[in-house]
Design a protein around this motif. Structure first.
Motif, PDB file in Angstrom:
ATOM      1  N   LYS A  40      -1.983   6.047   3.815  1.00  0.00           N
ATOM      2  CA  LYS A  40      -2.139   7.259   3.022  1.00  0.00           C
ATOM      3  C   LYS A  40      -2.426   8.411   3.988  1.00  0.00           C
ATOM      4  O   LYS A  40      -2.639   8.198   5.184  1.00  0.00           O
ATOM      5  N   GLU A  41      -2.409   9.601   3.468  1.00  0.00           N
ATOM      6  CA  GLU A  41      -2.619  10.766   4.316  1.00  0.00           C
ATOM      7  C   GLU A  41      -3.978  10.686   5.009  1.00  0.00           C
ATOM      8  O   GLU A  41      -4.994  10.381   4.393  1.00  0.00           O
ATOM      9  N   GLN A  54       1.062  11.957   7.584  1.00  0.00           N
ATOM     10  CA  GLN A  54       1.485  11.649   6.227  1.00  0.00           C
ATOM     11  C   GLN A  54       1.660  10.138   6.087  1.00  0.00           C
ATOM     12  O   GLN A  54       1.610   9.390   7.063  1.00  0.00           O
ATOM     13  N   ARG A  55       1.850   9.705   4.864  1.00  0.00           N
ATOM     14  CA  ARG A  55       2.073   8.281   4.612  1.00  0.00           C
ATOM     15  C   ARG A  55       3.296   7.802   5.405  1.00  0.00           C
ATOM     16  O   ARG A  55       4.360   8.420   5.385  1.00  0.00           O
ATOM     17  N   SER A 106       7.701   2.954   2.226  1.00  0.00           N
ATOM     18  CA  SER A 106       7.213   2.441   0.948  1.00  0.00           C
ATOM     19  C   SER A 106       7.874   1.129   0.572  1.00  0.00           C
ATOM     20  O   SER A 106       7.274   0.278  -0.104  1.00  0.00           O
ATOM     21  N   ASN A 139       3.396   0.770  -3.724  1.00  0.00           N
ATOM     22  CA  ASN A 139       2.736   1.855  -2.981  1.00  0.00           C
ATOM     23  C   ASN A 139       1.211   1.783  -3.102  1.00  0.00           C
ATOM     24  O   ASN A 139       0.526   2.791  -3.140  1.00  0.00           O
ATOM     25  N   THR A 140       0.704   0.586  -3.209  1.00  0.00           N
ATOM     26  CA  THR A 140      -0.746   0.403  -3.249  1.00  0.00           C
ATOM     27  C   THR A 140      -1.142  -0.585  -2.177  1.00  0.00           C
ATOM     28  O   THR A 140      -0.367  -1.478  -1.819  1.00  0.00           O
ATOM     29  N   GLU A 141      -2.352  -0.410  -1.676  1.00  0.00           N
ATOM     30  CA  GLU A 141      -2.856  -1.299  -0.628  1.00  0.00           C
ATOM     31  C   GLU A 141      -3.192  -2.651  -1.221  1.00  0.00           C
ATOM     32  O   GLU A 141      -3.649  -2.753  -2.366  1.00  0.00           O
TER      33      GLU A 141
END
Length: 290
Positions: A40-41, A54-55, A106, A139-141
């Protein structure tokens, strides 16, 4: 990316104690880049300023990656160029430390399960609903509870300690600001017995390893490497003579022995028998001329 899907890999795999510290393959170097990219940023300090990442971006110098992968800097540069030509990453070289963007980042972070089998499981069942939730996770950890390292730590294994010991075992180049500590200075004085020689050998040591290239310039323990350097320098010193001087006494040459014999011939106090005889060199003597 292939159609076979993705799988989750813990970022601690690069420091796992089960694997030997050895140079990376190209595949391992690519996975390292993906693992190092920002999820993530976030901000990072580089080149004396704050850089906003940035991601999917990472910011490391060529030298840092060369040390981590145990490659030469030129090989790292060629590898990054190859990945950029294949549209796998983009590199911004406006600063000394390049900002690398992983293309399609992603897609590598999507956590999903294989397609359902034909057993008839529907989303109306509890199992189907749970699977739908996992398949929709994008797009989630990955939760920390699913991490193998977290699970090992929960079981009482000192994962942090193992990772720290592993990090210490990984070799590195000589740091630019390296200088022997007090213990190493005392060791050098003991072996060389000369402060000036210690300073000279230390400068030679730093200059040599700063200019060295390739895997031979990567060491696990620079303190031991310095001690070996001092031992080699000690071997090159002249051996001490009987009186404690560094220069051993020179063995008398035939000319020295002849001069000593001539000096004994002209001893005024106690003439010797040899002094009464004409000096003969080979088959010639002054008496032959008379």
């Amino acid at each position: 990316m292939s159609e076979r899907g993705v799988f989750a890999v813990d970022r601690g795999i690069f420091d796992h104690p089960a694997f030997q510290p050895e140079p990376f393959t190209q595949r391992e170097a690519w996975l390292w880049l993906v693992a190092e990219a920002a999820f993530k940023e976030r901000s990072k300090r580089a080149d004396g300023k704050i850089i906003a990442l940035q991601r999917g971006q990472l910011c490391h110098s060529i030298r840092f990656m060369a040390e981590a992968w145990q490659w030469s800097k030129s090989r790292v540069d060629r590898f990054l160029t190859m990945l950029e030509n294949r549209d796998m990453l983009r590199s911004e070289t406006g600063t000394r430390t390049p900002i690398i963007t992983i293309c399609n980042y992603s897609d590598y972070q999507r956590v999903s399960l294989p397609d359902r089998d034909k057993s008839g499981t529907t989303s109306g069942t509890r199992a189907g609903q749970d699977r739908d939730k996992l398949e929709g996770t994008e797009n989630t950890e990955i939760p920390s509870e699913t991490s193998p390292l977290r699970a090992a730590q929960a079981s009482g294994i000192d994962v942090v300690g193992e990772a720290s010991r592993k990090a210490r075992k990984r070799g590195s180049r000589l740091p630019e600001d390296w200088w022997p500590d007090e213990a190493l200075k005392a060791y050098a004085r003991e072996k060389l017995n000369d402060d000036r020689a210690c300073r000279t050998e230390t400068e030679r040591f730093k200059n040599y390893w700063a200019a060295a290239a390739g895997k031979n310039a990567i060491k696990l323990d620079w303190g031991l490497t310095y001690k070996n350097w001092i031992l080699k320098a000690q071997e090159s010193l002249p051996r001490a003579g009987p009186t404690g001087s560094r220069d051993a006494p020179r063995r008398p040459s035939p000319s020295d022995r002849l001069l000593n014999a001539m000096n004994g011939m002209f001893d005024d106090d106690q003439p010797t028998a040899s002094a009464q005889q004409p000096l003969r060199i080979g088959a010639y003597s002054p008496a032959d001329k008379a």
